[in-house]
Scaffold this active site. Structure first.
Site, PDB file in Angstrom:
ATOM      1  N   TRP A  62      -5.451   1.749  -0.062  1.00 31.48           N
ATOM      2  CA  TRP A  62      -5.475   0.898  -1.264  1.00 31.48           C
ATOM      3  C   TRP A  62      -5.657  -0.568  -0.880  1.00 31.48           C
ATOM      4  O   TRP A  62      -6.326  -1.318  -1.598  1.00 31.48           O
ATOM      5  CB  TRP A  62      -4.211   1.100  -2.089  1.00 31.48           C
ATOM      6  CG  TRP A  62      -3.998   2.530  -2.464  1.00 31.48           C
ATOM      7  CD1 TRP A  62      -2.884   3.295  -2.230  1.00 31.48           C
ATOM      8  CD2 TRP A  62      -4.935   3.407  -3.120  1.00 31.48           C
ATOM      9  NE1 TRP A  62      -3.064   4.574  -2.699  1.00 31.48           N
ATOM     10  CE2 TRP A  62      -4.315   4.668  -3.251  1.00 31.48           C
ATOM     11  CE3 TRP A  62      -6.236   3.252  -3.602  1.00 31.48           C
ATOM     12  CZ2 TRP A  62      -4.947   5.766  -3.851  1.00 31.48           C
ATOM     13  CZ3 TRP A  62      -6.868   4.331  -4.197  1.00 31.48           C
ATOM     14  CH2 TRP A  62      -6.230   5.558  -4.323  1.00 31.48           C
ATOM     15  N   ASP A  63      -5.085  -0.988   0.236  1.00 27.61           N
ATOM     16  CA  ASP A  63      -5.337  -2.342   0.729  1.00 27.61           C
ATOM     17  C   ASP A  63      -6.825  -2.550   0.986  1.00 27.61           C
ATOM     18  O   ASP A  63      -7.415  -3.565   0.593  1.00 27.61           O
ATOM     19  CB  ASP A  63      -4.578  -2.574   2.038  1.00 27.61           C
ATOM     20  CG  ASP A  63      -3.134  -3.003   1.810  1.00 27.61           C
ATOM     21  OD1 ASP A  63      -2.856  -3.621   0.770  1.00 27.61           O
ATOM     22  OD2 ASP A  63      -2.301  -2.713   2.676  1.00 27.61           O
ATOM     23  N   LEU A  64      -7.433  -1.608   1.686  1.00 26.44           N
ATOM     24  CA  LEU A  64      -8.836  -1.762   2.082  1.00 26.44           C
ATOM     25  C   LEU A  64      -9.762  -1.704   0.874  1.00 26.44           C
ATOM     26  O   LEU A  64     -10.725  -2.481   0.768  1.00 26.44           O
ATOM     27  CB  LEU A  64      -9.204  -0.686   3.099  1.00 26.44           C
ATOM     28  CG  LEU A  64      -8.413  -0.756   4.412  1.00 26.44           C
ATOM     29  CD1 LEU A  64      -8.690   0.467   5.278  1.00 26.44           C
ATOM     30  CD2 LEU A  64      -8.760  -2.031   5.178  1.00 26.44           C
ATOM     31  N   ASP A  91       0.809  -1.210   0.000  1.00 24.03           N
ATOM     32  CA  ASP A  91       0.000   0.000   0.000  1.00 24.03           C
ATOM     33  C   ASP A  91       0.851   1.272   0.000  1.00 24.03           C
ATOM     34  O   ASP A  91       0.662   2.170  -0.818  1.00 24.03           O
ATOM     35  CB  ASP A  91      -0.935  -0.015   1.207  1.00 24.03           C
ATOM     36  CG  ASP A  91      -1.919   1.142   1.202  1.00 24.03           C
ATOM     37  OD1 ASP A  91      -1.490   2.271   1.531  1.00 24.03           O
ATOM     38  OD2 ASP A  91      -3.095   0.940   0.881  1.00 24.03           O
TER      39      ASP A  91
END
Length: 402
Positions: free
Chosen positions: A163-165, A134
């Site tokens: 961005w991960d989520l 991320d």
């Protein structure tokens, strides 16, 4: 927790945030999620934040409601078990979420030989298969140069792995979409979801890329100002910091009413030959002239005076507060039916959320804690892979599972 996906079996072979988040959302909607890890835990098993006893609160948070099987993935027999789990039979099985590399023992080509209609959602860093996380993807997009005080050139990393989520949520949507297609056609497929592509597409969807392309440079940093609108932090007479936002004409008008600024703003409009009433862009363009008026108005009032007036007037505002204060906020945590006090494997009991969505037509089911590492090893081997008790005992004795 809800049971909309009851009966689905999803196997997760992953670590860190994006892929575990995908499987977490599926579990919170009722899917049976079986997560396999290395014996002793994977690379995220001890990630911070940690409890005083060393247990990872991070791992407990991302894996609640899942089943856990511990396998020695360095050994061929352990890898074979992981492959068989991912491709196990059943109409509502064959659903695999992973962030393992495209190539290797969990490649789609390898797994599809075991089950042709397998659906695999694979989180990646960069689309070319190179490593990315991320914060490195975010750095490449230029966002840290747009974030932070206007007079400080240092890049600012935000604390939320956005961005991960976003990728985790997109992967959950992708898996369910592929499953609907499989019900119609019988076809399996691999869905590759690189963080870099999710991030790049989002930047384009929000207009960042077109703006930069057309102007020849990215957006400058501007502190806490809301780009293209009127919004910022302001200090009250008693030293409290509030966030005020005025995007719509109604929000703008209500804020001026409560702060007693209609006359001052009208005079500024006459001087500049503009009308702020219906154009949020003009409020942003002339914010350097507007902010001092608002700063003075806030400095004349305390939070106790402003809060009820803002609420009664329909002003869009909020108080900046630390997380420990947010824990007592009934709109967020305290008393919110989303949360339950749950005893976790760490031995600690604390508020744990179920599915963030509320479905008025369905009953919210109890929140399930995270598993102990390997808690369901024997159950999964027996029920999913149909191994006998003697075979399971042999695997334990050989150190293949735990």
């Amino acid at each position: 927790m809800y049971d909309l996906l009851k009966g689905l079996r999803v196997v997760e072979g992953a670590a860190f945030v994006a892929a575990p988040t995908c499987a977490l959302y599926l579990a919170q909607f009722g899917a049976e999620v079986i997560r396999f890890d290395n014996i002793g835990g994977g690379p995220d098993f001890r990630r911070w934040p940690l409890a005083d006893n060393g247990a990872s609160l991070y791992w407990e948070g991302l894996n609640k409601g899942k089943k856990s099987i511990a396998i020695d993935l360095a050994r061929p027999e352990g890898r074979e078990i992981a492959q068989r789990l991912a491709a196990a039979p059943g109409e509502d099985g064959g659903l695999f979420v992973t962030n393992f590399p495209v190539d290797g023992f969990l490649s789609y080509e390898t797994l599809a030989k075991l089950r042709a209609d397998l659906i695999c959602v694979r989180v990646m860093g960069w689309g070319d298969g190179s490593q990315g996380m991320d914060y490195t993807i975010n750095a490449a997009l230029g966002l840290p140069q747009m974030t932070g005080p206007a007079d400080d050139p240092r890049p600012v990393n935000h604390v939320l792995a956005a961005w991960d989520l976003l990728t985790g949520a997109y992967c959950a949507f992708s898996l369910v979409s592929a499953l609907l297609a499989r019900h119609r056609t019988g076809q399996g497929r691999e869905i590759r979801a690189p963080l870099s592509d999710i991030a790049a597409a989002t930047m384009a969807n929000l207009g960042f890329t077109a703006e930069t392309k057309l102007q020849g440079h990215q957006r400058p940093r501007m502190g806490n100002d809301i780009f293209g609108a009127f919004g910022r932090d302001f200090r009250t007479a008693d030293g409290k910091t509030l966030m005020l936002l005025a995007i719509t004409p109604k929000q703008w008008s209500k804020a001026l009413d409560v702060l007693g600024l209609k006359g001052d703003v009208a005079a500024l409009e006459a001087e500049l030959g503009v009308s702020f009433a219906t154009d949020e862009g003009l409020r942003f363009t002339h914010r350097a002239r507007l902010y001092p008026l608002f700063e003075q108005a806030f400095a004349r009032k305390t939070l106790a005076e402003l809060a009820p007036a803002f609420d009664a007037g329909g002003v869009t505002w909020g108080t900046y507060q630390p997380l420990e204060a947010a824990l007592d906020d009934p709109r967020l945590f305290k008393g919110n039916p989303l949360f339950e006090d749950v005893a976790q494997p760490s031995g600690l009991t604390y508020p744990v959320p179920g599915a963030p969505a509320t479905i008025p037509q369905d009953q919210r089911l109890p929140v399930t804690p995270a598993p102990r590492l390997g808690q369901h090893t024997d159950e999964v081997l027996a029920e999913v892979l149909k191994l006998s008790s003697s075979e399971i005992a042999r695997l334990h004795d050989a150190g293949v599972v735990a």
